[in-house]
Design an enzyme around this catalytic site. Sequence first.
Site, mmCIF file in Angstrom:
data_model
loop_
_atom_site.group_PDB
_atom_site.id
_atom_site.type_symbol
_atom_site.label_atom_id
_atom_site.label_comp_id
_atom_site.label_asym_id
_atom_site.label_seq_id
_atom_site.Cartn_x
_atom_site.Cartn_y
_atom_site.Cartn_z
ATOM 1 N N TYR A 129 73.178 0.232 4.771
ATOM 2 C CA TYR A 129 73.632 -0.913 3.131
ATOM 3 C C TYR A 129 74.525 -2.359 3.870
ATOM 4 C CZ TYR A 129 78.396 0.770 6.036
ATOM 5 O OH TYR A 129 79.142 1.247 7.158
ATOM 6 N N SER A 181 88.896 5.492 12.861
ATOM 7 C CA SER A 181 88.112 4.980 12.531
ATOM 8 C C SER A 181 88.077 3.779 11.632
ATOM 9 C CB SER A 181 86.959 6.253 11.489
ATOM 10 O OG SER A 181 87.193 7.235 12.935
ATOM 11 N N THR A 182 89.828 3.807 11.035
ATOM 12 C CA THR A 182 90.308 2.950 9.914
ATOM 13 C C THR A 182 90.225 1.516 10.582
ATOM 14 O OG1 THR A 182 91.825 4.515 8.905
ATOM 15 C CG2 THR A 182 92.044 2.431 8.212
ATOM 16 N N HIS A 219 77.951 5.764 14.166
ATOM 17 C CA HIS A 219 77.422 5.388 13.183
ATOM 18 C C HIS A 219 77.469 4.077 13.137
ATOM 19 C CE1 HIS A 219 76.788 3.626 9.359
ATOM 20 N NE2 HIS A 219 77.777 2.485 9.381
ATOM 21 N N ASP A 232 101.809 7.891 15.393
ATOM 22 C CA ASP A 232 100.071 7.990 16.086
ATOM 23 C C ASP A 232 100.027 7.702 17.326
ATOM 24 O OD1 ASP A 232 97.296 6.859 14.212
ATOM 25 O OD2 ASP A 232 97.347 6.684 16.300
ATOM 26 N N VAL A 280 100.726 13.339 19.962
ATOM 27 C CA VAL A 280 100.490 14.424 20.467
ATOM 28 C C VAL A 280 100.165 15.696 21.196
ATOM 29 C CG1 VAL A 280 100.980 17.011 18.241
ATOM 30 C CG2 VAL A 280 101.455 14.259 17.985
ATOM 31 N N ASP A 302 88.114 33.947 -11.149
ATOM 32 C CA ASP A 302 87.755 35.661 -11.864
ATOM 33 C C ASP A 302 86.597 36.666 -11.424
ATOM 34 O OD1 ASP A 302 84.851 34.011 -12.031
ATOM 35 O OD2 ASP A 302 84.411 34.659 -13.749
HETATM 36 P P1 FAD Z 1 91.576 7.281 12.141
HETATM 37 O O1 FAD Z 1 90.992 6.454 11.321
HETATM 38 O O2 FAD Z 1 90.600 7.632 12.778
HETATM 39 O O3 FAD Z 1 93.270 8.265 11.810
HETATM 40 C C1 FAD Z 1 93.716 9.391 12.512
HETATM 41 C C2 FAD Z 1 94.743 8.315 13.453
HETATM 42 O O4 FAD Z 1 95.344 10.140 14.276
HETATM 43 C C3 FAD Z 1 94.363 7.627 14.667
HETATM 44 O O5 FAD Z 1 94.990 6.279 14.592
HETATM 45 C C4 FAD Z 1 94.443 8.397 16.092
HETATM 46 O O6 FAD Z 1 95.120 7.383 16.983
HETATM 47 C C5 FAD Z 1 95.527 9.048 15.403
HETATM 48 N N1 FAD Z 1 95.568 10.677 16.599
HETATM 49 C C6 FAD Z 1 94.550 11.209 17.280
HETATM 50 N N2 FAD Z 1 95.136 12.292 17.403
HETATM 51 C C7 FAD Z 1 96.457 12.141 18.076
HETATM 52 C C8 FAD Z 1 97.609 12.525 18.266
HETATM 53 N N3 FAD Z 1 97.099 13.411 19.948
HETATM 54 N N4 FAD Z 1 99.010 12.468 18.792
HETATM 55 C C9 FAD Z 1 99.259 10.717 17.939
HETATM 56 N N5 FAD Z 1 97.983 10.643 16.541
HETATM 57 C C10 FAD Z 1 96.694 11.342 16.919
HETATM 58 N N6 FAD Z 1 84.332 4.303 5.245
HETATM 59 C C11 FAD Z 1 84.575 4.001 4.411
HETATM 60 O O7 FAD Z 1 84.918 4.530 2.521
HETATM 61 N N7 FAD Z 1 83.378 3.116 3.601
HETATM 62 C C12 FAD Z 1 83.191 2.049 4.922
HETATM 63 O O8 FAD Z 1 82.358 1.257 4.776
HETATM 64 C C13 FAD Z 1 83.542 2.678 6.294
HETATM 65 N N8 FAD Z 1 82.346 2.336 6.932
HETATM 66 C C14 FAD Z 1 82.350 2.616 8.119
HETATM 67 C C15 FAD Z 1 82.075 2.069 9.352
HETATM 68 C C16 FAD Z 1 82.354 2.617 10.414
HETATM 69 C C17 FAD Z 1 81.362 2.082 12.246
HETATM 70 C C18 FAD Z 1 82.948 3.851 11.213
HETATM 71 C C19 FAD Z 1 83.095 4.024 12.588
HETATM 72 C C20 FAD Z 1 83.339 4.171 9.811
HETATM 73 C C21 FAD Z 1 83.253 3.613 8.367
HETATM 74 N N9 FAD Z 1 83.541 4.556 7.669
HETATM 75 C C22 FAD Z 1 83.750 4.667 6.048
HETATM 76 C C23 FAD Z 1 84.449 6.246 7.329
HETATM 77 C C24 FAD Z 1 86.223 5.140 8.050
HETATM 78 O O9 FAD Z 1 86.243 4.768 8.331
HETATM 79 C C25 FAD Z 1 87.122 6.635 8.238
HETATM 80 O O10 FAD Z 1 86.230 7.766 7.481
HETATM 81 C C26 FAD Z 1 88.414 6.563 8.435
HETATM 82 O O11 FAD Z 1 88.467 5.996 8.432
HETATM 83 C C27 FAD Z 1 89.394 7.869 8.683
HETATM 84 O O12 FAD Z 1 90.150 7.309 8.086
HETATM 85 P P2 FAD Z 1 91.508 8.856 8.909
HETATM 86 O O13 FAD Z 1 93.374 8.068 8.627
HETATM 87 O O14 FAD Z 1 91.327 10.151 8.181
HETATM 88 O O15 FAD Z 1 91.262 8.810 10.441
HETATM 89 N N1 THG Z 2 80.473 41.218 -10.700
HETATM 90 C C1 THG Z 2 81.418 42.158 -10.148
HETATM 91 N N2 THG Z 2 82.179 41.366 -9.988
HETATM 92 C C2 THG Z 2 81.901 39.700 -9.883
HETATM 93 C C3 THG Z 2 81.255 39.019 -10.385
HETATM 94 C C4 THG Z 2 80.263 40.401 -10.373
HETATM 95 N N3 THG Z 2 83.622 39.062 -9.533
HETATM 96 C C5 THG Z 2 82.664 37.631 -9.283
HETATM 97 C C6 THG Z 2 82.263 37.545 -10.682
HETATM 98 N N4 THG Z 2 81.128 38.230 -10.310
HETATM 99 C C7 THG Z 2 83.060 37.943 -11.562
HETATM 100 N N5 THG Z 2 82.561 37.011 -13.422
HETATM 101 C C8 THG Z 2 82.041 37.685 -14.029
HETATM 102 C C9 THG Z 2 82.092 37.850 -14.925
HETATM 103 C C10 THG Z 2 81.780 38.454 -16.272
HETATM 104 C C11 THG Z 2 82.063 39.367 -16.046
HETATM 105 C C12 THG Z 2 81.787 40.146 -15.341
HETATM 106 C C13 THG Z 2 81.849 40.076 -14.181
HETATM 107 C C14 THG Z 2 81.644 40.576 -17.767
HETATM 108 N N6 THG Z 2 81.952 40.344 -18.237
HETATM 109 C C15 THG Z 2 82.575 40.953 -19.178
HETATM 110 C C16 THG Z 2 82.180 40.186 -20.440
HETATM 111 O O1 THG Z 2 82.767 39.193 -20.744
HETATM 112 O O2 THG Z 2 81.938 40.938 -21.989
HETATM 113 C C17 THG Z 2 84.161 41.875 -19.736
HETATM 114 C C18 THG Z 2 84.181 42.542 -21.232
HETATM 115 C C19 THG Z 2 85.713 42.768 -20.570
HETATM 116 O O3 THG Z 2 86.352 42.425 -20.092
HETATM 117 O O4 THG Z 2 85.684 44.433 -20.742
HETATM 118 O O5 THG Z 2 80.468 41.303 -17.593
HETATM 119 O O6 THG Z 2 79.084 39.860 -10.969
HETATM 120 N N7 THG Z 2 82.001 43.097 -9.870
#
Ligand code: FAD
Ligand code: THG
Length: 887
Positions: free
Chosen positions: A259, A45-46, A225, A35, A174, A611
């Site tokens: 919240y 952010s953490t 935020h 870090d 980094v 599929d």
């Molecule tokens: P960070 O904590 O940002 O960590 C990334 C780290 O990478 C940093 O320490 C940084 O220094 C390091 N870094 C970056 N670039 C480099 C580099 N080039 N070299 C080395 N190190 C580097 N989330 C929730 O779930 N609940 C909440 O209530 C909530 N509230 C929030 C309120 C606020 C005000 C904020 C700002 C955020 C909130 N979040 C909440 C979101 C949450 O904080 C983040 O989504 C989360 O902390 C992200 O974690 P992280 O580890 O991805 O990022």
């Molecule tokens: N057309 C084409 N490609 C596809 C789809 C499509 N790829 C992604 C997605 N849709 C795939 N999904 C399906 C789902 C069912 C069938 C074809 C594509 C289908 N099923 C026959 C059955 O179940 O009766 C197969 C019969 C057999 O195996 O002989 O026709 O829409 N080009």
Amino acid sequence: MSAGPRVVVIGAGIVGCALADELTGRGWTDVTMLDQGPLPRPGGSTGHAPGLVFQTNPSKTMTEFARYTVAKYSELSVDGQACYRPVGGLELATTPARWADLARRHGWATSWGVPSFLRSPEECARLHPLIDPDRILGGFHIPSDGLARPVLAAQAQADRATSRGARVLAGQRVTGIRQAGGAVTGVVTATGEFPADVVVCCAGIWGPLIGAMVGLTVPLVPMAHQYARTTPLPELAGLGEDADAAVSPILRHQEADLYFREHGDRVGVGAYGHRPMPLDPTEIGVASGTGGTGGTVELGAGDGTCELGVAGGADRLGVVGGGGEFGGSEELSGAGELGGAGGVYGARIEGVAELGGGAEPAIREFTPQDFEESWGAAVELLPSLGEAKVADGINGLFSFTADGMPLMGEHPGLRGFWTAEAVWITHSAGVARAVAEWLVDGQPATAVHGCDLNRFEAVQLAPSYVHTRSCRAFVEVYDILHPLQPAGEPRQVRTSPFYPRQQELGGWFSEATGWERPQWFEANAGLPEVRDVPARNDWASRYWSPIAGAEALVTRRRVAMYDMTPLKRVEVTGGAALPFLQALTTGQLDKAPGAVTYTLLLGPDGGIRSDVTVARLGDGEFQVGINGPLDVDWLRRHLPPDGPTNGSVQVRDITGGTCCIGLWGPAARDLLQPLTGLDLSSKEFGYFRARRGYVGDVPVTALRLSYVGELGWELYTSADAGARLWDTLWAAGQDHGVIAAGRAAFSSLRLEKGYRAWGVDMTAEHDPYEAGLGFAVRLGKGDFLGRDALVARKGAGPRQRLSCLVIADPAQVVMGSEPVYVQGRPAGYVTSAAYGYTTGQNIAYAWLPAAAAGPGTEVEIEYFGAAVPAVVTEEPLFDPGMTRLRS
Ligand code: FAD
Ligand code: THG
């Protein structure tokens, strides 16, 4: 035991720390976490998150990530201090629409296995004494929600990783990634070099900068935020001054984008109601005061927020000591180095832990005027706040993405470079576990397609797209979102050649992966069939029209044209194309050219990756119909390595350069035959066959198959000839009563026929037998990816089954993700649902335990809190004998 490959984790926020713990826990102990900032508060952010964990999410995967985070952090502590407290979560409704939506959320929680309750206003006030029960209609209570202590949880996980051999190094910024031969080899910092086989970018809001070092777009936007704390409340005096103390449930008041949590005797208020405040990652800067950052601390003033005056609004908020303290940063060490624009909040409160501390690149100065409306709404909900004032606040930065989901996975072009980005505290442990499984076991146990770094189309990686949609995701973070609600700008990014014709026909468009897709056509409003379409409940009738039902009926009675252009396709060519595809699919593709095969791609554990349809157009020439960008990524990742066979297989995405009309219905042959030299008789052009020819003067590849289960063809041509193809079919179709039909009709028809949609009905979590797709597996064909695991799963028998439900009430159309109860107990969840216009049955597919899923079983679907009776029914509902398709 080997220590595993050399892993470097960039970033020691909660995500990096959780990942180091999960990796070392799986025996990969050669882990170095770097870090740029000081530990344990490196400045991301953490350090600023108040740690609220609301688990309920429309996504099953995200809810599972949150459940795991709760379970894990509940077990963690540092020096006797718990990392998680299950104070409960309470989401409140002040409007009837929100109250209804809370019932929908209760459904999601139930579907994804989180116990929860809907509570009366009085019950809510008992759970949280500051709530004015007269202000609310009720609440959604999740007892296991609660408060994580982000820095503590990060530390606990880092410590455990260290105890297993990991290294955690502060002050290592980094600056570059070393690579050779398409793979990472090391990480360069301002002061050192670290060799690596695997690099995981957990750099949070800085992620795009690290991505840029390896030519990778990390499509997230850092956004500010607002989070503020009040002065002490007499009502909370019992909690004391410890800012981490809290006993009442955390609150959400989504109607006002708010919240709340307790900080001892103060209340913390988070607000999403303000304007989006995006920031360019280059303007964030880095934490100062540690080695390795050298003199490079740079902070732009370009976020716009610091240009705003702070004093004016502060008075109206009743800020302690007036507005001046908000602006003042002189009490904060390191603030000077940040050059004034470093996000700092002014007023310090004795006895209350700092929100930040030191130089804090991930916060910006609190802008009180943006908080004013939120504060008003907060006081309205919790009247005691009227006696308090805003004591301090921040504009804290964290990551937003276009769809609100994280970015997990490996660089498409650089082996060993991974990301775990745009992750909340809430999902941190779950995401880290999935990434660790992915690295160590080859794939995560949870379906992560919705979080995959590579889920986007190129147009979705355009800076303007990422910016606009991420800002929208911020604005909508607490909105009630309908699953069919069309996306806002940017629109018309991708249009098929038929688009002008569709507009003329009054197409009602939604967007997916950049494509404009007609849901139905107003031009069909006059069809007599519209009268046969039953009405549906309010929610299901939004973004829907009875015209869609008429389009479905006409498809089964006459013939319709469907724009299938957005369904992706790739060309797989070369001398080794056949063995390449054979090794990746469950089906037998070694057939003479002209054959089309419906087949599956499996992961190493036998789960369904996709599929697809494989049309063999020549010895070394295949057209593969796929489900999305992840399939292209999957195929490319499995290309044979460079070497003597290099160039023997090419995978080319031909979607944008081609287009497709699905011409389907009993009159399809009569319409098409006069236009083409191809013999369309079943004898000459059978079901699941492919031929090349002409339709009028348009060269086409025709595949005889139909996702809607009718006689007909998919007609492919190059994009330039698309309009001509449409016009030719349309003109000839007038004698046959042809219509243009949209996605809504399509969805109904495919469900009547029982055709699964990958990513919705089945995912990597399901095997073919459970999904009812065992017919697409040829175990005898030889080895293929996932075969061994599949054989074992087949032997064990299915645990769950994708089941067809028929709902008795035609008006109670459900939308998907609703819980299904068997004998009064939650047993599964709906995947997709649609009214079947031709069968007259209201259909829902659902995952149910294999033992409970037999035909005739009576179940109940919970829909907005109501129990909707349904019956498990033999499938497919329409044309099980395949007479239509084979006619
Ligand atoms: P960070 O904590 O940002 O960590 C990334 C780290 O990478 C940093 O320490 C940084 O220094 C390091 N870094 C970056 N670039 C480099 C580099 N080039 N070299 C080395 N190190 C580097 N989330 C929730 O779930 N609940 C909440 O209530 C909530 N509230 C929030 C309120 C606020 C005000 C904020 C700002 C955020 C909130 N979040 C909440 C979101 C949450 O904080 C983040 O989504 C989360 O902390 C992200 O974690 P992280 O580890 O991805 O990022
Ligand atoms: N057309 C084409 N490609 C596809 C789809 C499509 N790829 C992604 C997605 N849709 C795939 N999904 C399906 C789902 C069912 C069938 C074809 C594509 C289908 N099923 C026959 C059955 O179940 O009766 C197969 C019969 C057999 O195996 O002989 O026709 O829409 N080009």
